[in-house]
Write a protein that holds these residues in place. Structure first.
Motif, PDB file in Angstrom:
ATOM      1  N   SER B  62       0.829  -1.217   0.000  1.00 17.22           N
ATOM      2  CA  SER B  62       0.000   0.000   0.000  1.00 17.22           C
ATOM      3  C   SER B  62       0.859   1.263   0.000  1.00 17.22           C
ATOM      4  O   SER B  62       0.542   2.218  -0.715  1.00 17.22           O
ATOM      5  CB  SER B  62      -1.019   0.002   1.144  1.00 17.22           C
ATOM      6  N   ILE B  63       1.965   1.281   0.717  1.00 18.25           N
ATOM      7  CA  ILE B  63       2.784   2.494   0.727  1.00 18.25           C
ATOM      8  C   ILE B  63       3.442   2.691  -0.646  1.00 18.25           C
ATOM      9  O   ILE B  63       3.639   3.827  -1.092  1.00 18.25           O
ATOM     10  CB  ILE B  63       3.841   2.484   1.865  1.00 18.25           C
ATOM     11  N   ASN B  64       3.732   1.595  -1.337  1.00 15.47           N
ATOM     12  CA  ASN B  64       4.320   1.741  -2.671  1.00 15.47           C
ATOM     13  C   ASN B  64       3.277   2.112  -3.721  1.00 15.47           C
ATOM     14  O   ASN B  64       3.595   2.762  -4.716  1.00 15.47           O
ATOM     15  CB  ASN B  64       5.093   0.476  -3.050  1.00 15.47           C
ATOM     16  N   MET B  65       2.035   1.714  -3.496  1.00 17.09           N
ATOM     17  CA  MET B  65       0.941   2.209  -4.346  1.00 17.09           C
ATOM     18  C   MET B  65       0.790   3.717  -4.151  1.00 17.09           C
ATOM     19  O   MET B  65       0.586   4.462  -5.103  1.00 17.09           O
ATOM     20  CB  MET B  65      -0.367   1.495  -4.002  1.00 17.09           C
ATOM     21  N   VAL B  66       0.910   4.142  -2.892  1.00 15.27           N
ATOM     22  CA  VAL B  66       0.868   5.573  -2.590  1.00 15.27           C
ATOM     23  C   VAL B  66       1.997   6.294  -3.338  1.00 15.27           C
ATOM     24  O   VAL B  66       1.784   7.353  -3.941  1.00 15.27           O
ATOM     25  CB  VAL B  66       0.993   5.817  -1.063  1.00 15.27           C
ATOM     26  N   TYR B  67       3.174   5.696  -3.305  1.00 13.64           N
ATOM     27  CA  TYR B  67       4.333   6.290  -3.992  1.00 13.64           C
ATOM     28  C   TYR B  67       4.027   6.499  -5.483  1.00 13.64           C
ATOM     29  O   TYR B  67       4.241   7.586  -6.038  1.00 13.64           O
ATOM     30  CB  TYR B  67       5.536   5.364  -3.804  1.00 13.64           C
ATOM     31  N   GLY B  68       3.483   5.458  -6.123  1.00 12.67           N
ATOM     32  CA  GLY B  68       3.163   5.559  -7.547  1.00 12.67           C
ATOM     33  C   GLY B  68       2.060   6.563  -7.820  1.00 12.67           C
ATOM     34  O   GLY B  68       2.171   7.418  -8.698  1.00 12.67           O
TER      35      GLY B  68
END
Lengths: 254, 359
Positions: B62-68
């Motif tokens: 989820s944090i990497n989805m946020v990043y994208g």
């Protein structure tokens, strides 16, 4: 161009005129070029967003003249999910190696495919960790020598090489899944067609498109570039058979 | 929809405030005691056609989805609770290094380990000192009421854009679960694709009419480039320290004993101050609202006052913010500590008893 000549080949404008850091004979440069040729031919260079991984292709953004984001190791599919969910009308692709996609990022890969995320995954399988200097990958072949399997990969101890294309193709969210190779001109041409197919199916919002590209690693395989082609043909392609594993558009045509 | 008075649970109010702030995307993973955030957003999503909510496979994801999503130009949030926040640290480090604005809320629970689902303030270090690898900071807000959760969340998106950095709302299981009256701010209309492009010319949203491609990366492999990046970040952090410090003082002007406390603890400490004042004891409270940037100046001023005898730091942990208080006080006055863990909130009487024991 000189008068009387016909243009049969040109470097795509989307591929930046920079010296690449890849080792001589590595397939990465071919795949970069093919993707950028397709992007240019489809006219999507001003829309597309790429996601590069951690691994040899971490600097993919230095060579492709399109918007790019660099993800943490294994998280390219999560990053691409965020991008595509924010910009659903833009083509998005990830470019990932075997450590990134099949080891540390396996959960992200499987779940993105399972959700049918509408981006394209270009998965470079060269059966080894290139950037860190030749350690065993999830896709390292049985008996293959790497720095962390110095006596050859023993499946009884460290498991079997993972057939990602076959695994991913089982997921209903996947619209297209194929394994290609870049070991000879005919296969390079086929791979380019498949890259285009991935972007076309992505544009139709049919599901995830996954292209496994069997690749080489002259440096860490300890082979000359020419000899890697033999290893690919005689070893890699025996275990990783080429071909379309899933194509929902073909089913529709029937 | 405009301003609205409602009686809401902290977690739901947080979700509603983010929607009203024009959030375009939320990525999260269920974890007690903050799961109501994603539940609320999934329920409300159909009312917001430009909003996307997705339950990820993990907090790492989820944090990497946020990043994208945030790099692509969205107004993006994730929420979690302590163990999930631990999992997000690597991603947060990348986001901070790449200067990507986004909002993160951590509704803390007790640790270490799987710990407890009860409220805690055990993530002060992780929130304020960096948490992940490398030298970076988050702007950290510690609300102590449901109303403050709403206000800080609502403003966090624009503040993140202003400073090009992640904003952390550091709440806890009690604030997340309790219901209070709140005034919900006016909704900000969702931005169009064109507005998003104009607002964030750096975003990776396709080259479009730009002549140069945008690249979002936290990789600076050359030593001089990495040092330059660090220097730029530190320079930004110094500016944030100059502009964004927020705190509250309560009956502190003539106080001889100062309590330092934030978030949920500060509410109990206010009551302790009131009881003390009734008994004629000159006790006051300094409450950091931003845990980073830390309200150094005000604590420094109190530490210099001749009539101030000592500080009592109260937290729901075994002593984390006390390190920052001590750094500021720098030996001029004693700094004592009282804290409870396991989800136990000290009572006002208990705190007062601890203070009296030091008098």
């Amino acid at each position: 161009m000189k008068e009387g000549y016909t243009l049969v080949y040109k470097r795509p404008d989307t591929l930046l005129k920079t010296r690449m850091h890849y080792c001589p004979g590595c397939f990465h440069s071919i795949l970069h070029k093919l993707i950028m040729e397709v992007v240019e031919e489809m006219g999507i260079q001003n829309d597309v967003i790429g996601v590069s991984p951690v691994g040899c292709s971490v600097f993919a953004y230095d060579y492709m003249d399109v918007d790019f984001q660099e993800a943490a190791h294994g998280r390219a599919c999560a990053v691409a999910t965020g991008i595509k969910r924010t910009l659903p009308n833009h083509p998005v692709f990830t470019y990932q190696g075997d450590g990134d996609l099949a080891a540390i990022g396996l959960a992200e890969t499987m779940h993105a495919c399972n959700r049918g995320e509408k981006f394209s995954i270009f998965f470079v399988n060269n059966a080894i960790y290139g950037m860190t200097g030749g350690q065993m990958a999830p896709t390292t072949l049985e008996g293959q020598i790497t720095t962390t399997s110095p006596y050859g990969r023993d499946p009884k101890n460290v498991g079997y090489p993972m057939k990602m294309a076959e695994m991913v193709s089982q997921l209903p969210g996947v619209a297209y899944c194929e394994r290609v190779c870049l070991n000879n001109p005919a296969n390079v041409r086929k791979a380019k067609k498949s890259i285009r197919k991935c972007f076309e199916i992505q544009a139709q919002n049919l599901g995830t498109t996954f292209l496994e590209v069997v690749s080489n690693c002259p440096t860490n395989w300890r082979l000359s570039p020419i000899k890697t082609l033999d290893f690919v043909e005689n070893n890699m392609l025996k275990y990783y058979p080429l071909g379309v594993k899933k194509d929902v558009t073909a089913t529709e045509e029937k | 929809m405009d301003k609205k008075i409602a009686f809401m649970k902290g977690n739901e109010a947080l979700a509603e405030a983010a929607l009203r702030a024009g959030m375009t995307g939320y990525f999260g993973y269920p974890i007690t005691p903050q799961t109501e955030v994603i539940e609320y957003l999934c329920k409300e999503a159909p009312k917001y056609p430009k909003f996307t909510v997705l339950q990820a496979e993990s907090e790492v994801s989820s944090i990497n989805m946020v990043y994208g999503a945030a790099a692509a130009g969205g107004r993006i949030m994730t929420t979690t609770s302590s163990p999930g926040f631990s999992l997000m640290q690597e991603g947060i480090s990348y986001i901070a290094c790449a200067d990507i604005p986004c909002v993160i809320a951590n509704v803390q629970r007790g640790g270490p380990g799987l710990g407890t689902i009860q409220p805690s303030q055990g993530d002060y270090f992780q929130s304020v000192k960096g948490g992940g690898h490398g030298d970076y900071k988050l702007i950290v807000f510690a609300p102590n009421s449901v109303q403050e959760v709403v206000d800080y969340t609502y403003n966090a998106f624009d503040l993140a854009n202003k400073w090009m950095c992640p904003i952390l709302i550091l709440s806890d299981g009690a604030i997340g679960q309790m219901m209070e009256k709140v005034i919900l701010p006016e909704p900000i209309p969702a931005r169009t694709a064109e507005e998003m492009r104009d607002e964030k010319p750096w975003a990776t949203n396709g080259k479009g009419k730009r002549t140069k491609r945008n690249i979002i990366t936290s990789l600076n492999i050359q030593s001089d480039a990495m040092e330059r990046r660090n220097n730029e970040l530190q320079e930004k952090y110094r500016r944030i320290e100059g502009e964004e410090v927020r705190y509250e003082t309560y009956k502190a002007d003539d106080a001889e004993i100062l309590i330092t406390a934030y978030g949920l603890s500060s509410r109990v400490c206010k009551k302790a101050v009131d009881i003390a004042r009734e008994q004629g004891l000159k006790i006051g409270l300094v409450r950091p609202i931003t845990l980073w940037p830390f309200p150094t100046k005000v604590i420094d001023e109190f530490a210099s006052k001749p009539n101030v005898k000592f500080f009592m730091d109260v937290e729901m942990n075994v002593g984390q913010m006390i390190e920052d208080v001590k750094l500021v006080v720098n030996g001029r006055k004693p700094v004592y500590f009282y804290g409870r863990t396991g989800g136990i909130l000290a009572t006002a009487e208990e705190i007062l008893e601890q203070i009296k024991a030091k008098m």
